[in-house]
Design a protein around this motif. Structure first.
Motif, mmCIF file in Angstrom:
data_model
loop_
_atom_site.group_PDB
_atom_site.id
_atom_site.type_symbol
_atom_site.label_atom_id
_atom_site.label_comp_id
_atom_site.label_asym_id
_atom_site.label_seq_id
_atom_site.Cartn_x
_atom_site.Cartn_y
_atom_site.Cartn_z
ATOM 1 N N PHE A 276 25.034 -30.400 16.330
ATOM 2 C CA PHE A 276 25.060 -31.186 17.561
ATOM 3 C C PHE A 276 26.102 -32.280 17.394
ATOM 4 O O PHE A 276 26.119 -32.987 16.380
ATOM 5 C CB PHE A 276 23.689 -31.818 17.836
ATOM 6 C CG PHE A 276 23.693 -32.783 18.996
ATOM 7 C CD1 PHE A 276 23.618 -32.318 20.298
ATOM 8 C CD2 PHE A 276 23.793 -34.153 18.777
ATOM 9 C CE1 PHE A 276 23.627 -33.206 21.372
ATOM 10 C CE2 PHE A 276 23.799 -35.050 19.847
ATOM 11 C CZ PHE A 276 23.712 -34.573 21.146
ATOM 12 N N THR A 277 26.969 -32.425 18.383
ATOM 13 C CA THR A 277 28.015 -33.447 18.343
ATOM 14 C C THR A 277 28.111 -34.124 19.709
ATOM 15 O O THR A 277 28.148 -33.437 20.737
ATOM 16 C CB THR A 277 29.383 -32.832 17.989
ATOM 17 O OG1 THR A 277 29.283 -32.078 16.776
ATOM 18 C CG2 THR A 277 30.438 -33.916 17.825
ATOM 19 N N ILE A 278 28.169 -35.444 19.718
ATOM 20 C CA ILE A 278 28.353 -36.203 20.951
ATOM 21 C C ILE A 278 29.434 -37.248 20.711
ATOM 22 O O ILE A 278 29.469 -37.889 19.652
ATOM 23 C CB ILE A 278 27.035 -36.855 21.439
ATOM 24 C CG1 ILE A 278 27.250 -37.554 22.786
ATOM 25 C CG2 ILE A 278 26.451 -37.804 20.394
ATOM 26 C CD1 ILE A 278 25.962 -37.994 23.458
ATOM 27 N N ARG A 291 37.217 -43.561 21.040
ATOM 28 C CA ARG A 291 35.983 -42.775 21.090
ATOM 29 C C ARG A 291 35.165 -42.968 19.830
ATOM 30 O O ARG A 291 35.700 -43.162 18.734
ATOM 31 C CB ARG A 291 36.292 -41.286 21.293
ATOM 32 C CG ARG A 291 37.142 -40.629 20.217
ATOM 33 C CD ARG A 291 37.476 -39.200 20.620
ATOM 34 N NE ARG A 291 38.343 -38.529 19.652
ATOM 35 C CZ ARG A 291 38.851 -37.320 19.817
ATOM 36 N NH1 ARG A 291 38.595 -36.630 20.923
ATOM 37 N NH2 ARG A 291 39.627 -36.773 18.888
ATOM 38 N N ALA A 292 33.861 -42.950 20.017
ATOM 39 C CA ALA A 292 32.918 -42.917 18.907
ATOM 40 C C ALA A 292 32.388 -41.482 18.791
ATOM 41 O O ALA A 292 32.486 -40.701 19.745
ATOM 42 C CB ALA A 292 31.774 -43.890 19.138
ATOM 43 N N GLU A 293 31.847 -41.154 17.618
ATOM 44 C CA GLU A 293 31.297 -39.799 17.467
ATOM 45 C C GLU A 293 30.111 -39.785 16.520
ATOM 46 O O GLU A 293 30.106 -40.465 15.490
ATOM 47 C CB GLU A 293 32.364 -38.827 16.964
ATOM 48 C CG GLU A 293 31.849 -37.398 16.805
ATOM 49 C CD GLU A 293 32.950 -36.361 16.860
ATOM 50 O OE1 GLU A 293 33.573 -36.209 17.935
ATOM 51 O OE2 GLU A 293 33.201 -35.703 15.830
ATOM 52 N N PHE A 294 29.116 -38.994 16.901
ATOM 53 C CA PHE A 294 27.976 -38.681 16.040
ATOM 54 C C PHE A 294 27.902 -37.170 15.943
ATOM 55 O O PHE A 294 27.841 -36.469 16.953
ATOM 56 C CB PHE A 294 26.677 -39.232 16.622
ATOM 57 C CG PHE A 294 25.453 -38.752 15.889
ATOM 58 C CD1 PHE A 294 25.000 -39.406 14.751
ATOM 59 C CD2 PHE A 294 24.762 -37.629 16.332
ATOM 60 C CE1 PHE A 294 23.876 -38.949 14.070
ATOM 61 C CE2 PHE A 294 23.629 -37.162 15.663
ATOM 62 C CZ PHE A 294 23.193 -37.828 14.528
ATOM 63 N N GLY A 319 31.695 -42.050 13.407
ATOM 64 C CA GLY A 319 33.014 -42.662 13.293
ATOM 65 C C GLY A 319 33.529 -43.178 14.609
ATOM 66 O O GLY A 319 32.924 -42.989 15.676
ATOM 67 N N VAL A 320 34.683 -43.843 14.527
ATOM 68 C CA VAL A 320 35.388 -44.363 15.695
ATOM 69 C C VAL A 320 36.860 -44.007 15.537
ATOM 70 O O VAL A 320 37.446 -44.180 14.468
ATOM 71 C CB VAL A 320 35.224 -45.890 15.822
ATOM 72 C CG1 VAL A 320 36.015 -46.407 17.014
ATOM 73 C CG2 VAL A 320 33.762 -46.265 15.963
ATOM 74 N N GLU A 321 37.466 -43.514 16.605
ATOM 75 C CA GLU A 321 38.869 -43.112 16.561
ATOM 76 C C GLU A 321 39.595 -43.618 17.808
ATOM 77 O O GLU A 321 39.050 -43.588 18.906
ATOM 78 C CB GLU A 321 38.993 -41.583 16.490
ATOM 79 C CG GLU A 321 40.440 -41.104 16.375
ATOM 80 C CD GLU A 321 40.575 -39.599 16.508
ATOM 81 O OE1 GLU A 321 41.277 -38.999 15.690
ATOM 82 O OE2 GLU A 321 39.971 -39.045 17.457
#
Length: 326
Positions: A276-278, A291-294, A319-321
């Motif tokens: 699962f990725t958001i 963007r942030a990501e989990f 993370g944050v990119e």
């Protein structure tokens, strides 16, 4: 195996990019595009490696000749890291990422030769062209760039068919079709690695009420010469994508499931895995984003290890990119 995606499939997802500029050179006009992305990421259960790191994810410059009646080219150079859920810390070198020359002997027919991008899969080569930063489980088992030649013929408006001979670690060939029908973009491909494995891949994409939807389905099976007695000889995977956008904000989500059995095709521990990725994203302009990501992946056997060497059945990445495209 790292995976890339063809620019021919780029229309299957919407990525915020700037309009290409024009460079005037000695003998022709060239269109230039590309991007730079950087961020901070933290990943669990990667052994005794550092759990967190700052990185320049992508620096890439794409050059394309303006289309003429006969000959053109596409080339990309730079350094693109493609962190996936199974191996999040790649470290590629700087150089040519893909490049080919295109010949158009008659209207509707194109012959490409060089270091090609595959037509297979939903996720694209550069991180900034994808809704999610981390590449998925399905992506991991698909083909990548390879030297070869491809013939593409436009059979109707928006409908292409193609055939190719390539050398993706070994001799291989592929056939398929790309296009759009009634607002649904599609890519259907058959890829055959000689004396290794075979792959049928289907990609569909559409937009409904401002929400982008996509699906990528793989079915793969081993050739007789690659089978191991007592192990499975086939596997399949499916990735579902949805991305809702409101003004300058976007929330892409990816859900995946792969059934690997004992074939080893998808490289997961045990018989199956899911992820699962958001990726909540803010786009202050058409060519910039933050963007942030989990991302979370789970396998039915313990294929990951923590910093003390203990086996684990899951991995989490956050993370944050930030990115700028030109």
């Amino acid at each position: 195996m790292k995976k890339v995606l063809s620019l021919a499939a780029a229309g299957l997802i919407a990525a915020g990019t700037a309009k290409a500029g024009t460079i005037t050179v000695a003998n022709s006009d060239i269109e230039m595009s590309g991007g730079v992305t950087a961020g901070y990421f933290y990943t669990t259960n990667i052994g005794n490696n550092n759990n967190d790191y700052f990185t320049v994810s992508t620096f890439a410059v794409d050059l394309t000749s303006k289309i003429n009646s006969m000959i053109g080219f596409t080339a990309s150079f730079g350094q693109t890291k493609q962190p996936d859920l199974l191996a999040p810390l790649p470290n590629p070198g700087f150089g040519v990422e893909y490049s080919w020359v295109s010949i158009r002997p008659i209207e509707g027919l194109t012959i490409d030769a060089g270091l090609l991008l595959t037509n297979i899969g939903y996720e694209l080569y550069h991180t900034y062209d994808n809704k999610n930063y981390m590449f998925g489980l399905v992506w991991w088992a698909q083909p990548v760039t390879y030297p070869g030649a491809r013939v593409t013929y436009s059979v109707a408006d928006g409908i292409d068919v193609y055939a190719e001979y390539t050398q993706d670690t070994r001799d291989s060939f592929a056939v398929g079709s790309l296009g759009e029908i009634n607002g649904i973009s599609y890519a259907i491909s058959y890829f055959d690695y000689t004396a290794s494995k075979n792959l049928i891949d289907v990609v569909l994409g559409t937009s409904v009420e401002g929400i982008d939807f996509g699906v990528n389905f793989d079915y793969q099976w081993l050739d007789d010469t690659a089978k191991t007695p007592g192990n499975d000889d086939s596997a399949y995977g499916i990735a579902l994508y949805a991305s809702a956008k409101v003004d300058v904000f976007e929330i892409p989500v990816r859900i995946e499931y792969v059934n690997d059995g004992t074939s080893g095709i998808y490289g997961v521990a045990g018989d199956d895995a899911w992820s699962f990725t958001i990726t909540p994203t803010y786009r202050p302009s058409n060519n910039t984003f933050v963007r942030a990501e989990f991302a979370y992946v789970n396998t039915d056997q313990k294929g990951f290890t923590d910093d003390k060497g203990n086996p684990k059945d899951s991995r989490t990445s956050i993370g944050v990119e930030a990115g700028f495209m030109f």
